[in-house]
Write an enzyme that holds these catalytic residues in place. Structure first.
Site, PDB file in Angstrom:
ATOM      1  CB  SER A 134      -1.104  -0.253   1.351  1.00 28.85           C
ATOM      2  OG  SER A 134      -1.794   0.957   1.450  1.00 28.85           O
ATOM      3  CE1 TYR A 147      -3.916  -2.095   5.302  1.00 26.83           C
ATOM      4  CE2 TYR A 147      -3.076   0.215   4.465  1.00 26.83           C
ATOM      5  CZ  TYR A 147      -3.630  -0.951   4.234  1.00 26.83           C
ATOM      6  OH  TYR A 147      -3.967  -1.589   2.562  1.00 26.83           O
ATOM      7  CE  LYS A 151      -1.051  -4.209   3.761  1.00 29.44           C
ATOM      8  NZ  LYS A 151      -1.808  -4.778   2.827  1.00 29.44           N
TER       9      LYS A 151
END
Length: 242
Positions: A134, A147, A151
């Site tokens: 991401s 998160y 990533k």
């Protein structure tokens, strides 16, 4: 358009979003799909509509993830699409949220890649892995603490995999999508106060569709990319360029 006739592709997180888009695209291009998901209704739908071989698994369970990959068997490609998010700030991050996000987004991806690579090496090598990361691994977004860490970590692991598995003819790459309007992304970006300032930072003036990402994954998997390994391809409409 790349053809995958005769190829077998394992896709994690296949039931929804980018994973489902990959199932549909690659099936139409001739691939046989082995779909991993924890939602049986999604798996039943993939089997009925696309003829996918389906495996129900909670990838947060390490042993179950390994067992599922062994059940999937030898394949030509692995797409690590499974992902989740818990919207927590630096101050409010919980151990539960961290474990949930890192467990699925990073640890499960590493386990699946490891089992895929072991099977390929035992069979003489070759094959390709594409990890879905991401732009959150490149830019700091509010409430994306765990998160972003997951990533960015997967991108680092992608480079290590490419380095170590290249000798066996296994290519490993990643795609780093911008906001892609899946059910997961909608929770974070649906409100106009968050969405509108983000969209204007994209030169192409839109977020990504799941098919945009699936097509980029197919490109990296294809015979048109024989010397691409260890790369992280932004699928972001120019977001990271400005």
């Amino acid at each position: 358009m790349s053809d995958f006739t005769g190829k077998t592709v394992i896709i994690t997180g296949a039931g929804k979003g980018i994973g489902r888009a990959c199932v549909e695209l690659l099936t139409h291009r001739g691939a046989r799909i082995v779909a991993l998901s924890r939602t049986q209704a999604d798996l039943d739908d993939l089997a009925a509509k696309f003829g996918a071989t389906v495996i129900s698994v909670d990838l947060a369970d390490n042993a179950a993830a390994r067992a599922a990959m062994k059940k999937a068997g030898l394949a030509d490609a692995l797409i690590n699409c499974a992902g989740t998010n818990v919207l927590e700030s630096v101050i409010d991050m919980t151990e539960e949220g961290y474990e949930q996000v890192l467990g699925i987004n990073l640890r499960a991806a590493l386990i699946c890649a490891q089992e895929f690579a072991r099977a390929r090496i035992s069979n003489g090598g070759g094959g390709t892995i594409v990890n879905v990361t991401s732009i959150a691994g490149h830019r700091g977004f509010v409430d994306h603490m765990a998160y972003a860490a997951s990533k960015a970590g997967l991108e680092g692991a992608t480079r290590v995999m490419a380095r170590e598995l290249g000798a066996y003819g296994i290519r490993v790459n990643a795609v780093a999508p911008t906001v892609t309007m899946t059910e997961l992304a909608a929770k974070a970006w649906s409100e106009p106060s968050k969405r509108d300032p983000m969209i204007v930072r994209h030169p192409m003036a839109r977020f990504a569709a799941v098919d945009d990402v699936a097509r980029s994954i197919a490109l990296l998997m294809s015979e048109d990319a024989p010397m691409i390994s260890g790369a992280v391809l932004p699928v972001d409409g120019g977001f990271l360029a400005v």
